[in-house]
Design a protein around this motif. Structure first.
Motif, PDB file in Angstrom:
ATOM      1  N   GLU A 106      -5.698   5.588  -1.635  1.00 26.98           N
ATOM      2  CA  GLU A 106      -6.753   6.840  -1.101  1.00 26.98           C
ATOM      3  C   GLU A 106      -8.166   5.385  -2.068  1.00 26.98           C
ATOM      4  OE1 GLU A 106      -6.849  10.469  -1.624  1.00 26.98           O
ATOM      5  OE2 GLU A 106      -4.924  10.857   0.274  1.00 26.98           O
ATOM      6  N   GLU A 157      -8.391   1.448  -0.330  1.00 24.03           N
ATOM      7  CA  GLU A 157      -8.297   2.279   1.437  1.00 24.03           C
ATOM      8  C   GLU A 157      -9.722   2.503   1.422  1.00 24.03           C
ATOM      9  OE1 GLU A 157      -4.820   3.436   4.078  1.00 24.03           O
ATOM     10  OE2 GLU A 157      -5.625   4.782   3.042  1.00 24.03           O
ATOM     11  N   GLU A 205     -11.609  -0.374   0.315  1.00 22.23           N
ATOM     12  CA  GLU A 205     -11.356  -2.024   0.790  1.00 22.23           C
ATOM     13  C   GLU A 205     -12.216  -2.687   2.096  1.00 22.23           C
ATOM     14  OE1 GLU A 205      -7.583  -0.859   3.243  1.00 22.23           O
ATOM     15  OE2 GLU A 205      -7.096  -3.120   2.359  1.00 22.23           O
ATOM     16  N   LEU A 214       1.241  -1.484  -0.143  1.00 17.77           N
ATOM     17  CA  LEU A 214       0.348  -0.361  -0.726  1.00 17.77           C
ATOM     18  C   LEU A 214       0.660   1.073   0.148  1.00 17.77           C
ATOM     19  CD1 LEU A 214      -3.403   0.308  -0.322  1.00 17.77           C
ATOM     20  CD2 LEU A 214      -2.750   0.687   2.309  1.00 17.77           C
TER      21      LEU A 214
END
Ligand SMILES: [Zn+2]
Ligand SMILES: [Zn+2]
Length: 328
Positions: free
Chosen positions: A213, A216, A219, A204
């Motif tokens: 970003e 994330e 996720e 990452l």
């Protein structure tokens, strides 16, 4: 990842999971902790730094015996016998050894090109061999270890790497093995390899900021954990992307010979697959008895570095330039 984000199509690098599993490797086989193809008449590398009284070392014979006892006990669920308990307790107390000769290095890894043909082999070479001093170097002053990788004096002993051509090896001889190691977890259990070619995506921290970003955010929606499930591969790995440690990402690393980019050659981490879950567990071993899982999760029994990972980097311009070693 490449299906979800177009940017990932350019980011995949070939990586090899070596999948070591306990066995009895022969000299002409790819292995961890097995015998190496070594020309008769070529001296085996030794480390001169450990002569005299060495405290807190482990005899290799005791390491192997202790592992056998623990494995047998784990499998059968039985209690230790009093003899076994006495042995396991006493080997710590009696671990003082006088070393008279330079210490022979440990054979750590041997890989043949026929088993990993997709690796970027230096021209004309078809065997990669990695050896390691079996003793700690934390308190050692600098001394010459011929052919050693450039080494950060971190939390693992120095390694020596050989790229060979099997055509020019000639007659192969037996080689010495160290009779002691600093710690139990410096001694690799002999393993055969089952190399697997994969695509690895960057950690990452290595992604461009806006992509990191976006990952994330994704996720949160998808429930995937990019870092532990979809980027750096665990275990014994050749090639791929760097796996930055908590304190020292290798951004500025450059070749000491030509200033070129350094890329991962070998990463050794303690676990072959996830401690918590089953991410990265090979499909073939998914349904194995939990009692056997210790063998598939930590088949080699080694741990180098405080965070359990050793990294070797190669020059991307010239594979035979000095390697660099890091262990945090
Ligand atoms: Zn040494
Ligand atoms: Zn270079």
């Amino acid at each position: 990842m490449a299906e979800v984000f177009a940017e990932f199509r350019e980011l995949g690098r070939v990586v090899t999971r070596l999948h070591p599993r306990r066995g009895d490797p022969g000299v002409w086989e790819s292995s961890v902790g097995g015998p190496l193809v070594w020309p008769v008449g070529e001296s085996w590398p030794t480390c001169p730094g450990h002569q005299g009284v060495q405290k807190n070392v482990e005899r290799v014979a005791d390491v192997r015996a202790a592992r056998r006892i623990r494995r047998d006990r784990f499998r059968s669920g039985r209690e230790l016998t009093s003899e076994e308990r006495e042995f396991l307790d006493s080997r710590r107390r009696e671990s003082e050894v006088v070393v008279e000769q330079p210490v022979p290095l440990l054979p750590l890894l041997q890989v043949f090109a026929r088993d990993v043909p997709w690796l970027e082999w230096p021209a004309g070479r078809d065997v990669l061999q990695v050896l390691m001093c079996p003793m700690d170097h934390l308190d050692e002053p600098d001394f010459d270890l011929p052919g050693v990788s450039v080494w950060d004096h971190g939390m693992a002993p120095p390694t020596v790497v050989r790229w060979r051509s099997t055509d020019s090896v000639g007659a192969v001889g037996a080689h010495p093995m160290p009779s002691m190691v600093q710690f139990d977890h410096y001694y690799p259990e002999p393993c055969v390899l089952f190399p697997e070619r994969l695509v690895e995506y960057p950690h990452l921290w290595e992604l461009p900021e806006d992509l990191a970003e976006a990952v994330e955010e994704w996720e949160e929606i998808s429930g995937y954990d990019y870092r532990s499930q979809l980027s750096n591969v665990p275990g014994w790995v050749l090639g791929g992307w760097p796996e930055p440690g908590a304190t020292d990402p290798p951004d500025e690393m450059a070749c000491t010979e030509c200033g070129g980019e350094m890329r991962p050659l070998l990463r050794i981490s303690r676990m072959e697959w996830d401690v918590e879950g089953v991410s990265w567990c090979p499909i073939e071993e998914f349904d194995r008895d939990p009692a056997d899982r210790e063998e598939t999760k930590e088949p080699t029994g080694v741990m180098y570095g405080a965070d359990g990972t050793l990294h070797l980097y190669r020059c991307w311009e010239n594979g035979e330039h000095p390697l660099q070693q890091m262990a945090l």
